[in-house]
Every structure is written in C-alpha cells, then in structure tokens.
Design a protein around this motif. Sequence first.
Motif, mmCIF file in Angstrom:
data_model
loop_
_atom_site.group_PDB
_atom_site.id
_atom_site.type_symbol
_atom_site.label_atom_id
_atom_site.label_comp_id
_atom_site.label_asym_id
_atom_site.label_seq_id
_atom_site.Cartn_x
_atom_site.Cartn_y
_atom_site.Cartn_z
ATOM 1 N N TYR A 19 0.828 -1.211 0.000
ATOM 2 C CA TYR A 19 0.000 0.000 0.000
ATOM 3 C C TYR A 19 0.860 1.257 0.000
ATOM 4 O O TYR A 19 0.445 2.284 -0.527
ATOM 5 C CB TYR A 19 -0.968 -0.021 1.181
ATOM 6 C CG TYR A 19 -1.952 -1.161 1.036
ATOM 7 C CD1 TYR A 19 -3.008 -1.068 0.143
ATOM 8 C CD2 TYR A 19 -1.788 -2.341 1.757
ATOM 9 C CE1 TYR A 19 -3.893 -2.118 -0.022
ATOM 10 C CE2 TYR A 19 -2.670 -3.388 1.601
ATOM 11 C CZ TYR A 19 -3.720 -3.274 0.713
ATOM 12 O OH TYR A 19 -4.599 -4.315 0.544
ATOM 13 N N CYS A 20 2.045 1.163 0.574
ATOM 14 C CA CYS A 20 2.978 2.292 0.496
ATOM 15 C C CYS A 20 3.400 2.516 -0.952
ATOM 16 O O CYS A 20 3.530 3.664 -1.395
ATOM 17 C CB CYS A 20 4.190 2.050 1.393
ATOM 18 S SG CYS A 20 3.785 2.062 3.153
ATOM 19 N N VAL A 21 3.599 1.430 -1.695
ATOM 20 C CA VAL A 21 3.923 1.555 -3.123
ATOM 21 C C VAL A 21 2.772 2.240 -3.845
ATOM 22 O O VAL A 21 2.979 3.177 -4.620
ATOM 23 C CB VAL A 21 4.224 0.176 -3.759
ATOM 24 C CG1 VAL A 21 4.303 0.276 -5.276
ATOM 25 C CG2 VAL A 21 5.513 -0.398 -3.198
ATOM 26 N N LEU A 22 1.548 1.792 -3.588
ATOM 27 C CA LEU A 22 0.387 2.424 -4.226
ATOM 28 C C LEU A 22 0.318 3.901 -3.859
ATOM 29 O O LEU A 22 0.026 4.745 -4.720
ATOM 30 C CB LEU A 22 -0.901 1.710 -3.819
ATOM 31 C CG LEU A 22 -1.041 0.252 -4.242
ATOM 32 C CD1 LEU A 22 -2.363 -0.326 -3.744
ATOM 33 C CD2 LEU A 22 -0.899 0.077 -5.741
ATOM 34 N N GLU A 29 3.190 8.617 -12.024
ATOM 35 C CA GLU A 29 3.986 7.431 -12.280
ATOM 36 C C GLU A 29 5.414 7.580 -11.768
ATOM 37 O O GLU A 29 5.901 8.685 -11.545
ATOM 38 C CB GLU A 29 3.980 7.121 -13.764
ATOM 39 C CG GLU A 29 4.617 8.196 -14.603
ATOM 40 C CD GLU A 29 4.467 7.921 -16.085
ATOM 41 O OE1 GLU A 29 3.764 6.988 -16.482
ATOM 42 O OE2 GLU A 29 5.092 8.667 -16.852
ATOM 43 N N ALA A 30 6.057 6.433 -11.595
ATOM 44 C CA ALA A 30 7.458 6.402 -11.152
ATOM 45 C C ALA A 30 8.089 5.119 -11.676
ATOM 46 O O ALA A 30 7.393 4.150 -11.971
ATOM 47 C CB ALA A 30 7.541 6.448 -9.637
ATOM 48 N N ALA A 37 14.152 3.539 -3.991
ATOM 49 C CA ALA A 37 14.927 4.532 -3.236
ATOM 50 C C ALA A 37 14.058 5.240 -2.208
ATOM 51 O O ALA A 37 14.486 5.468 -1.073
ATOM 52 C CB ALA A 37 15.550 5.546 -4.192
ATOM 53 N N ARG A 38 12.843 5.563 -2.591
ATOM 54 C CA ARG A 38 11.939 6.258 -1.667
ATOM 55 C C ARG A 38 11.515 5.355 -0.512
ATOM 56 O O ARG A 38 11.422 5.796 0.624
ATOM 57 C CB ARG A 38 10.740 6.800 -2.420
ATOM 58 C CG ARG A 38 11.152 7.936 -3.365
ATOM 59 C CD ARG A 38 10.063 8.353 -4.299
ATOM 60 N NE ARG A 38 8.980 9.029 -3.599
ATOM 61 C CZ ARG A 38 7.842 9.383 -4.175
ATOM 62 N NH1 ARG A 38 7.637 9.122 -5.455
ATOM 63 N NH2 ARG A 38 6.910 9.993 -3.475
ATOM 64 N N LEU A 45 10.699 1.089 5.945
ATOM 65 C CA LEU A 45 9.706 0.432 5.089
ATOM 66 C C LEU A 45 10.306 -0.696 4.275
ATOM 67 O O LEU A 45 9.671 -1.710 4.029
ATOM 68 C CB LEU A 45 9.052 1.444 4.145
ATOM 69 C CG LEU A 45 8.145 2.459 4.810
ATOM 70 C CD1 LEU A 45 7.645 3.473 3.791
ATOM 71 C CD2 LEU A 45 6.974 1.763 5.480
ATOM 72 N N MET A 46 11.538 -0.522 3.845
ATOM 73 C CA MET A 46 12.211 -1.547 3.051
ATOM 74 C C MET A 46 13.699 -1.428 3.322
ATOM 75 O O MET A 46 14.231 -0.328 3.334
ATOM 76 C CB MET A 46 11.910 -1.322 1.562
ATOM 77 C CG MET A 46 12.046 -2.540 0.719
ATOM 78 S SD MET A 46 11.392 -2.300 -0.947
ATOM 79 C CE MET A 46 12.565 -1.167 -1.625
#
Length: 114
Positions: A19-22, A29-30, A37-38, A45-46
């Motif tokens: 959900y963080c990706v969403l 877009e990315a 990286a984010r 988070l990762m």
Amino acid sequence: MEPGDESILSHLRRGSVEYCVLALLRDGEAYGLDIGARLSADGVLMNGEGTLYPLLARLRRQGLVETSWRESPSGPPRRYYSLTPAGQQSLHQFTTVWNQFRDAVDSALLGSHT
C-alpha cells in the motif's frame, strides 16, 4: 535498532508495504529504482530492493498498477509504474482501515485513561 526490532519491522512491513507503493504512485507514475529509493530511504519500510520487483509484478498481475516503457536519457529504457482505478480504490480502502487500525493501536499502546 535494538535486538528484535527487525523481526517486528518484518511483521509490520508484510501487510503494508504494497500500500505504500500504491501511495507513492498516487500523484503520478514512477520507475522501479525511484520507488525503491523512496521506500528504503530510512531503512524502515524496506531495507533492500530484493523484494520490490516481485511486489511490483504482483501488483501488476492483480491489476492495481500498470506499466509502460520509456527511453532513458542515460541507459536502457525504464519501466514506469502507475496506479489503475482498481489500485486507487484499493489504496482508498486501505487508508480508511489503516486510520482506524492506527488509532486503535495508538490507544492500546498509550493507554486510554477515560
């Protein structure tokens, strides 16, 4: 980090990183390396990009993100990810549930003295 922190983070990440990706794609877009990286900037988070691409592939198979290829000014073409309407709906649902969940956890951790 204290001993045991990584285990706790691993459990928390399991249900929320997708959900963080969403959420990162909510405003546009990315490409994969930018998303990675984010997400890994603070190591919370990762903690590496090894799980990112399988996660992005799963989100694509589920119809939550779509991809397009673009030429890169430096190197090979890049795959860009963007939210689909289903991804926007999924993020909206998660946000609603997350706010309730977060408030309940905060209340339990802080104790309610009412």
